[in-house]
Design a protein around this motif. Structure first.
Motif, PDB file in Angstrom:
ATOM      1  N   THR A  33      47.955  26.930  32.717  1.00 53.82           N
ATOM      2  CA  THR A  33      47.989  28.471  32.557  1.00 53.82           C
ATOM      3  C   THR A  33      46.503  28.988  32.610  1.00 53.82           C
ATOM      4  OG1 THR A  33      50.045  28.529  31.797  1.00 53.82           O
ATOM      5  CG2 THR A  33      48.840  30.483  31.609  1.00 53.82           C
ATOM      6  N   THR A  34      45.729  28.706  31.772  1.00 51.55           N
ATOM      7  CA  THR A  34      44.313  29.134  31.730  1.00 51.55           C
ATOM      8  C   THR A  34      43.820  29.170  33.106  1.00 51.55           C
ATOM      9  OG1 THR A  34      43.746  28.460  29.393  1.00 51.55           O
ATOM     10  CG2 THR A  34      41.878  28.826  30.786  1.00 51.55           C
ATOM     11  N   LEU A  35      43.840  28.040  33.752  1.00 53.48           N
ATOM     12  CA  LEU A  35      43.005  27.877  35.189  1.00 53.48           C
ATOM     13  C   LEU A  35      43.836  28.705  36.250  1.00 53.48           C
ATOM     14  CD1 LEU A  35      42.471  23.621  35.229  1.00 53.48           C
ATOM     15  CD2 LEU A  35      40.979  25.439  34.487  1.00 53.48           C
ATOM     16  N   ILE A  36      44.999  28.780  36.199  1.00 48.87           N
ATOM     17  CA  ILE A  36      45.735  29.613  37.141  1.00 48.87           C
ATOM     18  C   ILE A  36      45.316  31.154  36.849  1.00 48.87           C
ATOM     19  CG2 ILE A  36      48.072  30.288  37.751  1.00 48.87           C
ATOM     20  CD1 ILE A  36      49.113  27.595  37.335  1.00 48.87           C
ATOM     21  N   LYS A  37      45.220  31.434  35.537  1.00 50.82           N
ATOM     22  CA  LYS A  37      44.853  33.101  35.174  1.00 50.82           C
ATOM     23  C   LYS A  37      43.398  33.126  35.610  1.00 50.82           C
ATOM     24  CE  LYS A  37      48.777  34.315  33.782  1.00 50.82           C
ATOM     25  NZ  LYS A  37      49.717  35.442  34.308  1.00 50.82           N
ATOM     26  N   LEU A  38      42.397  32.153  35.297  1.00 50.44           N
ATOM     27  CA  LEU A  38      41.126  32.524  35.632  1.00 50.44           C
ATOM     28  C   LEU A  38      41.048  32.485  37.491  1.00 50.44           C
ATOM     29  CD1 LEU A  38      39.344  30.120  33.366  1.00 50.44           C
ATOM     30  CD2 LEU A  38      39.621  32.607  33.247  1.00 50.44           C
ATOM     31  N   ARG A  39      41.863  31.736  38.053  1.00 51.10           N
ATOM     32  CA  ARG A  39      41.928  31.717  39.560  1.00 51.10           C
ATOM     33  C   ARG A  39      42.159  32.903  39.997  1.00 51.10           C
ATOM     34  NH1 ARG A  39      46.646  30.813  43.147  1.00 51.10           N
ATOM     35  NH2 ARG A  39      45.694  30.209  45.327  1.00 51.10           N
ATOM     36  N   LEU A  40      43.070  33.836  39.414  1.00 52.39           N
ATOM     37  CA  LEU A  40      43.503  35.205  39.702  1.00 52.39           C
ATOM     38  C   LEU A  40      42.640  36.154  39.599  1.00 52.39           C
ATOM     39  CD1 LEU A  40      47.389  35.198  38.513  1.00 52.39           C
ATOM     40  CD2 LEU A  40      46.584  35.363  40.689  1.00 52.39           C
ATOM     41  N   PHE A  41      41.918  35.852  38.042  1.00 50.43           N
ATOM     42  CA  PHE A  41      40.521  36.491  37.683  1.00 50.43           C
ATOM     43  C   PHE A  41      39.425  36.673  38.727  1.00 50.43           C
ATOM     44  CE2 PHE A  41      36.838  37.199  35.441  1.00 50.43           C
ATOM     45  CZ  PHE A  41      37.072  38.166  34.442  1.00 50.43           C
ATOM     46  N   GLY A  42      39.382  35.477  39.114  1.00 46.22           N
ATOM     47  CA  GLY A  42      38.168  35.475  40.071  1.00 46.22           C
ATOM     48  C   GLY A  42      38.528  36.076  41.385  1.00 46.22           C
ATOM     49  N   GLU A  43      39.971  36.035  41.893  1.00 48.38           N
ATOM     50  CA  GLU A  43      39.979  36.772  43.155  1.00 48.38           C
ATOM     51  C   GLU A  43      40.096  38.055  42.923  1.00 48.38           C
ATOM     52  OE1 GLU A  43      44.025  35.154  43.977  1.00 48.38           O
ATOM     53  OE2 GLU A  43      43.236  33.014  44.890  1.00 48.38           O
ATOM     54  N   THR A  44      40.574  38.712  41.699  1.00 52.16           N
ATOM     55  CA  THR A  44      40.510  40.043  41.682  1.00 52.16           C
ATOM     56  C   THR A  44      39.159  40.687  41.335  1.00 52.16           C
ATOM     57  OG1 THR A  44      42.665  39.767  40.243  1.00 52.16           O
ATOM     58  CG2 THR A  44      41.430  41.778  40.175  1.00 52.16           C
ATOM     59  N   VAL A  45      38.124  39.747  40.873  1.00 48.77           N
ATOM     60  CA  VAL A  45      37.023  40.378  40.745  1.00 48.77           C
ATOM     61  C   VAL A  45      36.378  40.457  42.017  1.00 48.77           C
ATOM     62  CG1 VAL A  45      34.410  39.648  40.101  1.00 48.77           C
ATOM     63  CG2 VAL A  45      36.331  39.321  38.586  1.00 48.77           C
ATOM     64  N   THR A  46      36.574  39.508  43.277  1.00 45.09           N
ATOM     65  CA  THR A  46      35.960  39.709  44.351  1.00 45.09           C
ATOM     66  C   THR A  46      36.685  40.910  45.321  1.00 45.09           C
ATOM     67  OG1 THR A  46      37.480  37.898  45.278  1.00 45.09           O
ATOM     68  CG2 THR A  46      35.287  37.441  44.550  1.00 45.09           C
ATOM     69  N   LYS A  47      37.829  40.949  45.056  1.00 44.48           N
ATOM     70  CA  LYS A  47      38.793  42.131  45.782  1.00 44.48           C
ATOM     71  C   LYS A  47      38.124  43.693  45.268  1.00 44.48           C
ATOM     72  CE  LYS A  47      43.146  40.034  46.505  1.00 44.48           C
ATOM     73  NZ  LYS A  47      44.645  39.877  46.102  1.00 44.48           N
ATOM     74  N   PHE A  48      37.493  43.708  43.792  1.00 44.23           N
ATOM     75  CA  PHE A  48      37.110  44.862  43.284  1.00 44.23           C
ATOM     76  C   PHE A  48      35.745  44.981  44.147  1.00 44.23           C
ATOM     77  CE2 PHE A  48      39.849  44.815  39.375  1.00 44.23           C
ATOM     78  CZ  PHE A  48      40.458  46.056  39.736  1.00 44.23           C
ATOM     79  N   ILE A  49      34.818  44.023  44.069  1.00 38.97           N
ATOM     80  CA  ILE A  49      33.724  44.085  44.837  1.00 38.97           C
ATOM     81  C   ILE A  49      33.763  44.494  46.106  1.00 38.97           C
ATOM     82  CG2 ILE A  49      31.627  42.758  45.373  1.00 38.97           C
ATOM     83  CD1 ILE A  49      32.065  40.943  42.800  1.00 38.97           C
ATOM     84  N   TYR A  50      34.739  43.905  46.946  1.00 37.52           N
ATOM     85  CA  TYR A  50      34.810  44.282  48.495  1.00 37.52           C
ATOM     86  C   TYR A  50      35.232  45.753  48.428  1.00 37.52           C
ATOM     87  CZ  TYR A  50      35.001  40.378  51.452  1.00 37.52           C
ATOM     88  OH  TYR A  50      34.409  39.213  52.369  1.00 37.52           O
ATOM     89  N   ALA A  51      36.193  46.278  47.682  1.00 37.23           N
ATOM     90  CA  ALA A  51      36.224  47.832  47.584  1.00 37.23           C
ATOM     91  C   ALA A  51      35.048  48.541  47.338  1.00 37.23           C
ATOM     92  CB  ALA A  51      37.501  48.146  46.512  1.00 37.23           C
ATOM     93  N   LEU A  52      34.532  48.234  46.153  1.00 37.65           N
ATOM     94  CA  LEU A  52      33.396  49.020  45.734  1.00 37.65           C
ATOM     95  C   LEU A  52      32.293  48.824  46.747  1.00 37.65           C
ATOM     96  CD1 LEU A  52      33.552  47.731  42.011  1.00 37.65           C
ATOM     97  CD2 LEU A  52      33.650  50.221  42.680  1.00 37.65           C
ATOM     98  N   GLU A  53      31.948  47.743  47.338  1.00 33.42           N
ATOM     99  CA  GLU A  53      30.854  47.693  48.542  1.00 33.42           C
ATOM    100  C   GLU A  53      31.378  47.913  49.723  1.00 33.42           C
ATOM    101  OE1 GLU A  53      27.859  47.343  47.499  1.00 33.42           O
ATOM    102  OE2 GLU A  53      28.088  46.458  45.609  1.00 33.42           O
ATOM    103  N   GLU A  54      32.722  48.596  49.950  1.00 34.32           N
ATOM    104  CA  GLU A  54      33.162  49.324  51.275  1.00 34.32           C
ATOM    105  C   GLU A  54      33.073  48.165  52.318  1.00 34.32           C
ATOM    106  OE1 GLU A  54      32.195  53.596  51.790  1.00 34.32           O
ATOM    107  OE2 GLU A  54      30.330  52.748  50.797  1.00 34.32           O
ATOM    108  N   LEU A  55      33.173  46.918  51.944  1.00 33.49           N
ATOM    109  CA  LEU A  55      33.484  45.798  53.009  1.00 33.49           C
ATOM    110  C   LEU A  55      34.790  45.499  53.654  1.00 33.49           C
ATOM    111  CD1 LEU A  55      31.609  43.094  50.852  1.00 33.49           C
ATOM    112  CD2 LEU A  55      30.634  44.490  52.816  1.00 33.49           C
TER     113      LEU A  55
END
Length: 335
Positions: A33-55
């Motif tokens: 479960t930890t690895l699965i949640k961290l996978r979602l964590f990493g994906e969410t971080v990059t989605k935020f960066i994409y939005a903030l950097e207007e990519l």
């Protein structure tokens, strides 16, 4: 959970704080479960960066493509790229194979914490000071708290796209100077990220495994009784030499074809080339392995990170790891 290592995210990024806390809670009792949640964590971080950097983010863009794009945009340095890519790989394995060990879950959790600090410093509060990381303790399952975390996650996850759209619109009111400073901060704070030896070994294990080697520093070690075997390509950790140990010895069947010297990315690797050469000359016999002598080292390769198309970036001052190979027309090349 009180005093979670990810509590500082909750004010600006409650979804990330929730995922980090859930991953932290399950490190020892349910590492899958930890690895699965961290996978979602990493994906969410990059989605935020994409939005903030207007990519531009096409529909159903894969995480590996996000990472490669963020690397090309120089928003992720090598350490951050490796952290996110490791989270992605281990998370995928957890989802598809039910995989997870407490040791790897613990290491990835700490790597995710470092990623969180960087993200907060760049996109949250530029004067943010990171709290000291506290190793999670083994805890009894509290179903009420677990259910509450899951309920909050579902609520925040449903609102994610709306939040991303809002962040993109907010960037229209940011000055170009502010955006340039933010990108400079991404580099500055990224340079502070420092992977420890155990975390570096985890990354190298994964790279060797991806290249076709059996590699597992925790288990495939000389001290654990691991020896080369016919019909197996093995990277055996902590292989004894005349003096000291090689971080890994590479065997094709019984034939020793190379030694790997692992170094942190912050190390000045070219200065350590002579050490690797000395190690190669101190190879000794321990059993029925095949050792070709003399070991005349005439070439070396340094590998930094996976880039788009599985290519490697060119030699620079601070590679992640390198190795020296025995010069022979029959030597198996390692990529």
């Amino acid at each position: 959970m009180e005093n979670s290592n990810f509590s500082f995210l909750k004010e600006h990024w409650p979804l990330l704080g929730n995922l980090g806390e859930t991953a932290e809670r399950n490190v020892y009792q349910d590492p899958n479960t930890t690895l699965i949640k961290l996978r979602l964590f990493g994906e969410t971080v990059t989605k935020f960066i994409y939005a903030l950097e207007e990519l531009n983010e096409p529909y159903e863009l894969k995480q590996v493509d996000r990472l490669n794009e963020l690397s090309r945009e120089e928003l992720l340095n090598n350490e951050l790229y490796e952290i996110l890519n490791m989270i992605r790989r281990k998370g995928n394995k957890a989802v598809h194979e039910g995989y997870g060990t407490p040791e790897e879950a613990s290491r990835l959790l700490h790597m995710s914490f470092q990623l969180s600090v960087w993200f907060m410093q760049v996109y949250g509060e530029w004067d943010f000071e990171a709290p000291a990381y506290i190793e999670p303790e083994t805890m009894q399952s509290n179903q009420r708290e677990t259910d509450q975390l899951e309920s909050v996650y579902k609520e925040k996850a449903e609102q994610l796209q709306e939040e991303l759209d809002k962040l993109r619109k907010q960037q229209l009111y940011k000055s170009e100077q502010e955006k340039a400073q933010r990108k400079a901060n991404a580099k500055q704070f990224g340079s502070i990220v420092n992977l420890g030896e155990a975390e570096t070994r985890l990354i190298i294990d994964e790279k060797l495994s991806h290249a076709g080697w059996e590699a597992d520093t925790d288990n495939l070690r000389f001290g654990n009784g691991t020896r080369p075997e016919k019909n197996r390509n093995m990277a055996i950790a902590e292989w004894p030499l005349g003096t000291g140990y090689a971080d890994y010895a590479l065997f094709v069947g019984l034939e020793l074809i190379g030694l790997v010297e692992a170094k942190k990315a912050s190390k000045d690797i070219p200065a350590d080339i002579e050490q690797a050469k000395i190690y190669a000359k101190q190879v000794t016999q321990h059993g029925d392995e095949i050792i070709h002598e003399p070991w005349e080292i005439i070439r070396y390769r340094f590998y930094l990170r996976q880039m788009a198309g599985n290519t490697c970036s060119k030699l620079s001052k601070n590679p992640v790891f390198g190795f020296l190979m025995r010069a022979s027309p029959q030597t198996t090349r390692v990529h």
